[in-house]
Write a protein that holds these residues in place. Structure first.
Motif, PDB file in Angstrom:
ATOM      1  N   VAL A  95       0.825  -1.203   0.000  1.00  0.00           N
ATOM      2  CA  VAL A  95       0.000   0.000   0.000  1.00  0.00           C
ATOM      3  C   VAL A  95       0.864   1.260   0.000  1.00  0.00           C
ATOM      4  O   VAL A  95       1.912   1.286   0.608  1.00  0.00           O
ATOM      5  CB  VAL A  95      -0.873  -0.039   1.273  1.00  0.00           C
ATOM      6  N   GLU A  96       0.462   2.276  -0.746  1.00  0.00           N
ATOM      7  CA  GLU A  96       1.109   3.591  -0.684  1.00  0.00           C
ATOM      8  C   GLU A  96       0.039   4.649  -0.797  1.00  0.00           C
ATOM      9  O   GLU A  96      -0.850   4.479  -1.631  1.00  0.00           O
ATOM     10  CB  GLU A  96       2.011   3.792  -1.874  1.00  0.00           C
ATOM     11  N   PRO A  97       0.094   5.728  -0.103  1.00  0.00           N
ATOM     12  CA  PRO A  97       0.937   6.023   1.048  1.00  0.00           C
ATOM     13  C   PRO A  97       0.457   5.252   2.277  1.00  0.00           C
ATOM     14  O   PRO A  97      -0.663   4.754   2.277  1.00  0.00           O
ATOM     15  CB  PRO A  97       0.737   7.522   1.230  1.00  0.00           C
ATOM     16  N   SER A 141       4.500   9.865   6.254  1.00  0.00           N
ATOM     17  CA  SER A 141       5.408   9.311   5.271  1.00  0.00           C
ATOM     18  C   SER A 141       4.599   8.927   4.041  1.00  0.00           C
ATOM     19  O   SER A 141       3.670   8.134   4.122  1.00  0.00           O
ATOM     20  CB  SER A 141       6.086   8.075   5.870  1.00  0.00           C
ATOM     21  N   ASN A 142       4.964   9.507   2.904  1.00  0.00           N
ATOM     22  CA  ASN A 142       4.221   9.271   1.669  1.00  0.00           C
ATOM     23  C   ASN A 142       4.948   8.262   0.782  1.00  0.00           C
ATOM     24  O   ASN A 142       4.511   7.963  -0.312  1.00  0.00           O
ATOM     25  CB  ASN A 142       4.055  10.609   0.931  1.00  0.00           C
ATOM     26  N   ASN A 143       6.093   7.795   1.274  1.00  0.00           N
ATOM     27  CA  ASN A 143       6.876   6.876   0.468  1.00  0.00           C
ATOM     28  C   ASN A 143       7.580   5.928   1.423  1.00  0.00           C
ATOM     29  O   ASN A 143       8.495   6.311   2.145  1.00  0.00           O
ATOM     30  CB  ASN A 143       7.876   7.687  -0.363  1.00  0.00           C
ATOM     31  N   CYS A 167       7.205  18.758   1.952  1.00  0.00           N
ATOM     32  CA  CYS A 167       6.179  18.891   0.908  1.00  0.00           C
ATOM     33  C   CYS A 167       4.817  19.018   1.573  1.00  0.00           C
ATOM     34  O   CYS A 167       4.641  18.587   2.701  1.00  0.00           O
ATOM     35  CB  CYS A 167       6.189  17.671   0.011  1.00  0.00           C
ATOM     36  N   PHE A 168       3.881  19.607   0.857  1.00  0.00           N
ATOM     37  CA  PHE A 168       2.553  19.819   1.432  1.00  0.00           C
ATOM     38  C   PHE A 168       1.488  19.301   0.497  1.00  0.00           C
ATOM     39  O   PHE A 168       1.652  19.313  -0.712  1.00  0.00           O
ATOM     40  CB  PHE A 168       2.340  21.303   1.698  1.00  0.00           C
ATOM     41  N   GLU A 169       0.373  18.860   1.083  1.00  0.00           N
ATOM     42  CA  GLU A 169      -0.697  18.377   0.222  1.00  0.00           C
ATOM     43  C   GLU A 169      -1.798  19.417   0.065  1.00  0.00           C
ATOM     44  O   GLU A 169      -2.555  19.366  -0.877  1.00  0.00           O
ATOM     45  CB  GLU A 169      -1.274  17.062   0.752  1.00  0.00           C
ATOM     46  N   ASN A 170      -1.876  20.354   0.995  1.00  0.00           N
ATOM     47  CA  ASN A 170      -2.975  21.308   0.947  1.00  0.00           C
ATOM     48  C   ASN A 170      -2.622  22.570   0.189  1.00  0.00           C
ATOM     49  O   ASN A 170      -2.881  23.662   0.656  1.00  0.00           O
ATOM     50  CB  ASN A 170      -3.390  21.696   2.362  1.00  0.00           C
ATOM     51  N   LYS A 175      11.495  11.841  -6.720  1.00  0.00           N
ATOM     52  CA  LYS A 175      10.260  12.196  -7.445  1.00  0.00           C
ATOM     53  C   LYS A 175       9.024  11.922  -6.599  1.00  0.00           C
ATOM     54  O   LYS A 175       8.147  12.758  -6.481  1.00  0.00           O
ATOM     55  CB  LYS A 175      10.161  11.367  -8.729  1.00  0.00           C
ATOM     56  N   SER A 176       8.993  10.715  -6.017  1.00  0.00           N
ATOM     57  CA  SER A 176       7.832  10.412  -5.196  1.00  0.00           C
ATOM     58  C   SER A 176       8.106  10.969  -3.801  1.00  0.00           C
ATOM     59  O   SER A 176       9.029  10.565  -3.115  1.00  0.00           O
ATOM     60  CB  SER A 176       7.620   8.904  -5.215  1.00  0.00           C
ATOM     61  N   LYS A 177       7.295  11.956  -3.423  1.00  0.00           N
ATOM     62  CA  LYS A 177       7.594  12.759  -2.237  1.00  0.00           C
ATOM     63  C   LYS A 177       7.627  11.923  -0.964  1.00  0.00           C
ATOM     64  O   LYS A 177       6.702  11.150  -0.698  1.00  0.00           O
ATOM     65  CB  LYS A 177       6.560  13.877  -2.096  1.00  0.00           C
ATOM     66  N   ALA A 178       8.678  12.079  -0.183  1.00  0.00           N
ATOM     67  CA  ALA A 178       8.884  11.209   0.965  1.00  0.00           C
ATOM     68  C   ALA A 178       7.963  11.555   2.129  1.00  0.00           C
ATOM     69  O   ALA A 178       7.349  10.681   2.730  1.00  0.00           O
ATOM     70  CB  ALA A 178      10.335  11.293   1.407  1.00  0.00           C
ATOM     71  N   PHE A 179       7.872  12.833   2.479  1.00  0.00           N
ATOM     72  CA  PHE A 179       7.064  13.230   3.634  1.00  0.00           C
ATOM     73  C   PHE A 179       6.163  14.385   3.224  1.00  0.00           C
ATOM     74  O   PHE A 179       6.595  15.314   2.556  1.00  0.00           O
ATOM     75  CB  PHE A 179       7.957  13.646   4.797  1.00  0.00           C
ATOM     76  N   VAL A 180       4.912  14.297   3.637  1.00  0.00           N
ATOM     77  CA  VAL A 180       3.932  15.272   3.181  1.00  0.00           C
ATOM     78  C   VAL A 180       3.158  15.814   4.379  1.00  0.00           C
ATOM     79  O   VAL A 180       2.683  15.046   5.213  1.00  0.00           O
ATOM     80  CB  VAL A 180       2.961  14.599   2.192  1.00  0.00           C
ATOM     81  N   GLY A 181       3.059  17.122   4.456  1.00  0.00           N
ATOM     82  CA  GLY A 181       2.355  17.727   5.589  1.00  0.00           C
ATOM     83  C   GLY A 181       1.304  18.710   5.134  1.00  0.00           C
ATOM     84  O   GLY A 181       0.967  18.759   3.957  1.00  0.00           O
TER      85      GLY A 181
HETATM   86  C1  LIG Z   1       2.630  10.768  -2.586  1.00  0.00           C
HETATM   87  O1  LIG Z   1       3.241   9.745  -3.339  1.00  0.00           O
HETATM   88  C2  LIG Z   1       2.562   9.386  -4.522  1.00  0.00           C
HETATM   89  C3  LIG Z   1       3.332   8.272  -5.166  1.00  0.00           C
HETATM   90  O2  LIG Z   1       3.340   7.181  -4.340  1.00  0.00           O
HETATM   91  C4  LIG Z   1       2.460  10.568  -5.447  1.00  0.00           C
HETATM   92  O3  LIG Z   1       1.713  10.244  -6.585  1.00  0.00           O
HETATM   93  C5  LIG Z   1       1.771  11.703  -4.705  1.00  0.00           C
HETATM   94  O4  LIG Z   1       1.759  12.852  -5.507  1.00  0.00           O
HETATM   95  C6  LIG Z   1       2.497  12.013  -3.413  1.00  0.00           C
HETATM   96  N1  LIG Z   1       1.785  13.023  -2.696  1.00  0.00           N
HETATM   97  C7  LIG Z   1       2.209  14.287  -2.619  1.00  0.00           C
HETATM   98  C8  LIG Z   1       1.338  15.208  -1.882  1.00  0.00           C
HETATM   99  O5  LIG Z   1       3.244  14.662  -3.114  1.00  0.00           O
END
Ligand SMILES: *[C@@H]1O[C@H](CO)[C@@H](O)[C@H](O)[C@H]1NC(C)=O
Ligand SMILES: *[C@@H]1O[C@H](CO)[C@@H](O)[C@H](O)[C@H]1NC(C)=O
Length: 725
Positions: A178-180, A311-313, A341-344, A458-464
């Motif tokens: 599963v991810e994230p 942790s997003n990765n 990195c941020f999601e909002n 590329k795939s963001k490791a930590f997202v807040g």
């Molecule tokens: C989190 O990781 C996924 C790939 O697993 C990516 O597609 C997604 O954009 C990432 N989320 C953020 C907020 O960067």
């Protein structure tokens, strides 16, 4: 030789775990461009020294003033170039790491810090904890520590619930890849089409979330839970408060005794707090975690995370270890920093939260000069280095924990007086007394001879989550600028302490941040002066048709075009860049100015420091405005009065100058003042959302009436005063 190889584990073929890349062609092009801008900057300085202004009166004072400002801007521009001069990109090979180490990876301790259950909801904190508990890492080698500086039963309850849920969640994540691995983020990203196993887990998660949120709403822990987790809750005295309680330590999942476990060790810690002892904010809690964990799992590496950064990765720990365990380059690296990195974030990033150039350009540039700053979250440290080991000293052996220390003895390590008269907060652990404890700690590590590494996969490791309104954003920047300025003035200032310890490029790079607060003054003065002189009809720059105009024109166009190109290259939009320019101005003319004044007052002993946590939740209407990218004012803040006054002043001066131009049809005036017209005009356009907030909008997020009135009165008085000067 053979023995050497054995130490690296089976499968060692001398292949590196990581490589560093440079983009030579681009770097050369950049340097040529940069040199051309620098040439023009020198040309401007030369102009100021040799040519008087084209006015009737003698204005040497004004010219001197402009010269000082332009020298300042030139120097600051040099700092920003240091961040772009020598960028590097890192790649990691986790396949090689797995082949070499298998599951024999070193122990990793994850520290999550939270401070206030109101501002940082326990459910969010728990999602962060679960996301790291499910990292792709052998669970017997992983431990997650939650430091709760709020000393809240609710947070403890949430973590205890999460420890139960982890028994299902962690194996589920590993089985289905599963991810994230934050349950909330996973379930919201795959709202449709869960298979039956996932549906079961989702149901368990929803039940847990319901229990936690109900407890939060009622501010009461259910009785069953009190019975179930009794030895945890019994540590709260009846008179315990946030600022006055003993150490609370509970090992919720104990993986130390078993060889094979499914869930990593999970520990709750709330260090002792007493009103008469200073607790040193986040640095104090990190140091308590370092000491306490050393008696529980004692991981060789430490990952530090803010409670809102999941942790997003799941591979990020392995990525970091590729660098830290690399036999060649890794040996000199103290910590590996991932970007924040941020999601909002909305499409055009209204408040410039993404810091795109910072993340995608500047930190890579620092890495090329010796290493990025430590930003306080998403960072993998070596335990012994953060505890003071110098570069070149032998690394301690990290043995398996044989004996289990008594809880009472461990608790003593988190007492409120433990740090006093010790090296903690000075040479050991995170440093005390600075509003950006992380940056100064990272700097001190680099000054002990270490490098650091920046990893931006590329795939963001930590997202807040980022602040979603202007005021929170400005408050956050105020604290940062204050902290950076404190470092500049401290004994660890890179300007003198760093000399000979870190590279010149890195010192200059640090200066970019350390001079945030002082840089407010020239920006403020320049924008006011350009407007007021336009109002009075005093030209500050050469005529458009003169040769002297070339450097001014070139620098203005080149610097902005470069910044736009860089922003687009980092994946931003044009509007996003424009918003970023606005935030650049607002940060300088409010946050940094207040940060500057606060620091000076503190140095003079007039005021005390405070650590402001930025809220992570927004009310509904405000959230909707945020989605629509409407700027949020809404509070009566002195920072807004300042912004309002400056904005109004710009508008008045610009309007007056345009009126004059129209009435007298004086083409010569436009020629003499064109650059000022452009500057003032751009300021008016950039301030547009501010004017809307002051006069047009009617919603709750508009500028409060009192702020508008104060701003207009102040701006009008300034204009009147200048008109009679
Ligand atoms: C989190 O990781 C996924 C790939 O697993 C990516 O597609 C997604 O954009 C990432 N989320 C953020 C907020 O960067
Ligand atoms: C963050 O964004 C998500 C989706 O865009 C939304 O559901 C959530 O309420 C937002 N949170 C905040 C704090 O604005």
């Amino acid at each position: 030789m053979r023995k050497e190889d054995d130490r690296f584990g089976p499968g060692y073929e001398g292949e590196p775990l990581t490589v560093t890349r440079r983009k030579t062609g681009r770097v050369i092009a950049f340097r040529v461009f940069s040199a051309s801008v620098f040439f023009c900057i020198c040309w401007i300085w030369f102009y100021r020294v040799t040519v008087p202004l084209e006015t009737d009166e003698n204005r040497t004072g004004l010219v001197g003033f402009m010269l000082v400002l332009e020298i300042w801007f030139g120097l600051y521009w040099v700092f920003t170039q240091a961040l772009r001069w020598n960028p590097v990109w890192r790649l990691t090979f986790i396949g090689r790491l797995s082949r070499r180490y298998g599951n024999h990876l070193p122990r990793l301790d994850v520290f999550v810090c939270t401070a206030d259950p109101e501002i940082e909801p326990p459910l969010m904190v728990v999602n962060t904890v679960l996301s790291v508990a499910a990292l792709d890492y052998p669970p017997e080698k992983l431990a997650v520590y939650l430091s709760d500086d709020g000393g809240s039963e609710l947070t403890f309850f949430a973590l205890a619930e999460a420890a139960e849920f982890a028994k299902v969640w962690v194996p589920f994540c590993k089985k289905f890849n599963v991810e994230p691995r934050s349950p909330a983020a996973y379930l919201s990203s795959t709202a449709t089409g869960l298979n039956s196993a996932a549906e079961e887990v989702a149901q368990l998660y929803r039940e847990m979330a319901e229990r936690i949120e109900t407890a939060a709403r009622l501010r009461r822990i259910p009785e069953e839970a009190r019975l179930k987790y009794g030895d945890g809750f019994s540590q709260w005295d009846s008179d315990a408060t946030r600022r006055n309680h003993g150490t609370i330590l509970q090992i919720l999942v104990d993986g130390r005794k078993e060889k094979r476990v499914t869930v990593p060790t999970l520990v709750y810690l709330s260090r002792e707090k007493r009103p008469q002892h200073h607790h040193n904010f986040k640095a104090g809690s990190m140091n308590a975690l370092i000491r306490v964990s050393s008696k529980i799992t004692c991981g060789r590496f430490i990952l530090n995370l803010d409670c809102d950064m999941y942790s997003n990765n799941s591979k990020s720990a392995r990525d970091a270890l590729c660098i830290l365990l690399d036999e060649k380059e890794g040996k000199e690296i103290a910590f590996v920093q991932f970007p924040q990195c941020f999601e909002n974030i909305t499409r055009n990033d209204l408040y410039g939260s993404m810091m795109r150039p910072g993340k995608n350009v500047e930190l890579h540039g620092m890495d090329g000069n010796g290493g990025p700053i430590y930003v306080g979250t998403g960072c993998f440290h070596r335990r012994d280095v953060i505890c003071g080991r110098k570069y070149g000293e032998e690394e301690e052996e990290f043995e398996e924990i044989e004996e289990i220390t008594e809880p009472e003895m461990i608790k003593a390590l988190a007492s409120s007086t433990y740090d006093e008269n010790s090296q903690w907060g000075k040479e050991m652990g995170l440093k005390y007394g600075c509003a950006v404890e992380d940056v100064i700690t990272g700097l001190a590590i680099q000054c002990r001879g270490w490098k650091s590494a920046y990893l931006n996969p590329k795939s963001k490791a930590f997202v807040g989550v980022a602040p979603t309104n202007l005021h929170q954003m400005l408050v956050q920047w105020r604290r940062w600028s204050e902290g950076e300025f404190q470092i500049l003035l401290s004994e660890y200032s890179p300007v003198w302490y760093g000399q000979g310890k870190i590279r010149l490029g890195l010192i200059l790079g640090y200066c970019c941040f350390l001079f945030w607060a002082p840089s407010s003054v020239p920006v403020l003065v320049y924008s006011v002066l350009a407007s007021l002189c336009l109002f009075k009809g005093i030209p500050l720059f050469p005529k458009v048709w003169s040769w002297w105009f070339i450097p001014f024109g070139y620098v203005t166009v080149a610097v902005n075009a470069y910044s736009l190109a860089e922003f687009l290259w980092c994946g931003g939009t044009f509007r996003g860049w424009w918003n970023e320019q606005r935030m650049w101005l607002y940060r300088r003319t409010s946050s940094f100015l207040f940060g500057f004044i606060d620091t000076i007052l503190k140095k003079l002993g007039v005021s005390e420091s405070a650590f402001v946590i930025t809220a992570k939740v927004a009310e509904e209407e405000a959230a909707e405005r945020y989605e629509r990218e409407v700027m949020e004012f809404g509070v009566e803040s002195p920072m807004f009065v300042l912004l309002g006054t400056l904005g109004t002043l710009n508008l008045l001066c610009f309007a007056a100058a345009v009126m004059r131009l129209v009435t007298f049809r004086d083409g010569g005036e436009f020629q003499r003042m064109s650059l000022q017209f452009v500057i003032a005009g751009l300021l008016v356009v950039i301030n547009w959302p501010l004017y809307e907030g002051m006069v047009i909008r009617k919603d709750k997020g508009k500028m409060p009436m009192s702020v508008t009135v104060k701003s207009v009165v102040l701006a009008l008085s300034a204009c009147t005063f200048v008109a009679f000067l």
